[in-house]
Design an enzyme around this catalytic site. Structure first.
Site, PDB file in Angstrom:
ATOM      1  CG  LEU A 181      -1.774   1.009   1.545  1.00 40.53           C
ATOM      2  CD1 LEU A 181      -3.612   0.716   1.810  1.00 40.53           C
ATOM      3  CD2 LEU A 181      -1.066   2.671   1.972  1.00 40.53           C
ATOM      4  CB  SER A 188       1.731  14.048  -9.455  1.00 39.55           C
ATOM      5  OG  SER A 188       2.349  14.410  -7.259  1.00 39.55           O
ATOM      6  CE1 TYR A 245       7.874  18.673   3.288  1.00 40.03           C
ATOM      7  CE2 TYR A 245      10.262  18.816   3.389  1.00 40.03           C
ATOM      8  CZ  TYR A 245       9.329  17.954   3.048  1.00 40.03           C
ATOM      9  OH  TYR A 245       9.096  17.042   2.078  1.00 40.03           O
TER      10      TYR A 245
END
Length: 283
Positions: free
Chosen positions: A8, A14, A154
């Site tokens: 998975l 993308s 991030y």
């Protein structure tokens, strides 16, 4: 493999996720390719078709920020395929800005996708990986090793993922599950474009940080001119899935290895601070 194993992979519409899905299918895996919006699956299926492996790629809807979505998808996948041999946590999102200007909302959103989503997918798939003595692979970033200007949210999320996986790895190994983090550097993919950055707007809203942000953007755009292709960055993921004894940490390029090594050898932080200060024009 006599009996195809099932992997998975999250975030496959993308970039690295798409390339990893096609690469794993070419290596003989049955691939459950997940994404928030299956209507965006056309590029993936076109690439799988061109590689002659469309029959091995199965698209499923999965929103890693929605625990109910994760639980339902894992239940569907294991019921349909009877097994889960590997998971690749790849879904992620970036944000550019500094907290004083941007506020807390982008920080919380970024943590939800890049950290809590990874933890939730891991939590719900671990019983199945234990059963198969499988692999848990997570795409982090060199930004999970080196903190980078205007990437506070991030990098914080990727640092958190690295710490989580480094802590989990020896525990998972006691039940037969191998854990690996894969650290790309700059990748020429939809990841950058998907942020839909309005650079003039960001600079205009940056207040006292505008000169530093302009310097950072200029440096970053130049660095992405020499970025890896998604297929190159995804290849180590497939290698890890196939390896008899995969390492815990893998960089996707020589540049990424050198970048990470600089941090790991920098015990007092001076070398990294000197390097990143140059990116924002600091003296």
């Amino acid at each position: 493999m006599a009996t195809p194993k099932t992997v998975l992979i999250t975030g496959t519409s993308s970039g690295i996720g798409l390339a990893a899905a096609v690469g794993a299918a070419r290596a003989g895996w049955t691939v459950v390719a997940t994404m928030r919006d299956p209507a965006k699956a056309d590029p993936l299926m076109a690439a799988a078709g061109a590689a002659g492996v469309a029959g091995r790629v199965h698209v499923e809807r999965l929103d890693v920020t929605d625990p109910a979505s994760v639980e339902a998808t894992v239940a569907r996948v294991t019921a349909a395929h009877g097994r889960l041999d590997a998971v690749v946590n790849n879904a992620g999102a970036g944000v550019v800005g500094t907290v004083e200007v941007a506020g807390m909302a982008p920080v919380r959103e970024t943590m939800e996708v890049n950290y809590f989503g990874v933890v939730e997918v891991t939590r719900l798939t671990m019983p199945h990986l234990r059963a198969s003595r499988g692999r848990l692979v997570t795409v982090t970033s060199v930004g999970g090793v080196v903190g980078q200007p205007f990437n506070e949210a991030y990098c914080a999320a990727k640092f958190a993922v690295e710490g989580f996986m480094e802590s989990l790895a020896p525990v998972a190994a006691t039940v037969g599950v191998r854990v690996t983090v894969v650290e790309p550097g700059a990748v020429a993919s939809e990841f950058v474009a998907s942020q839909r950055l309005d650079i003039p707007m960001l600079v205009g809203a940056a207040g006292p940080y505008a000169p530093a942000l302009e310097a950072y953007v200029d440096r970053t755009l130049k660095s992405f001119g020499h970025a890896q292709r998604s297929e190159e960055a995804a290849a180590p993921i497939v290698d890890v899935l196939q390896a008899a004894a995969p390492p815990f940490r893998v960089q996707t390029s020589e540049w990424a290895r050198e970048f990470a090594a600089a941090k790991l050898a920098d015990l007092n932080g001076a070398a990294v601070q000197a390097m990143t200060a140059q990116w924002v024009g600091a003296s």
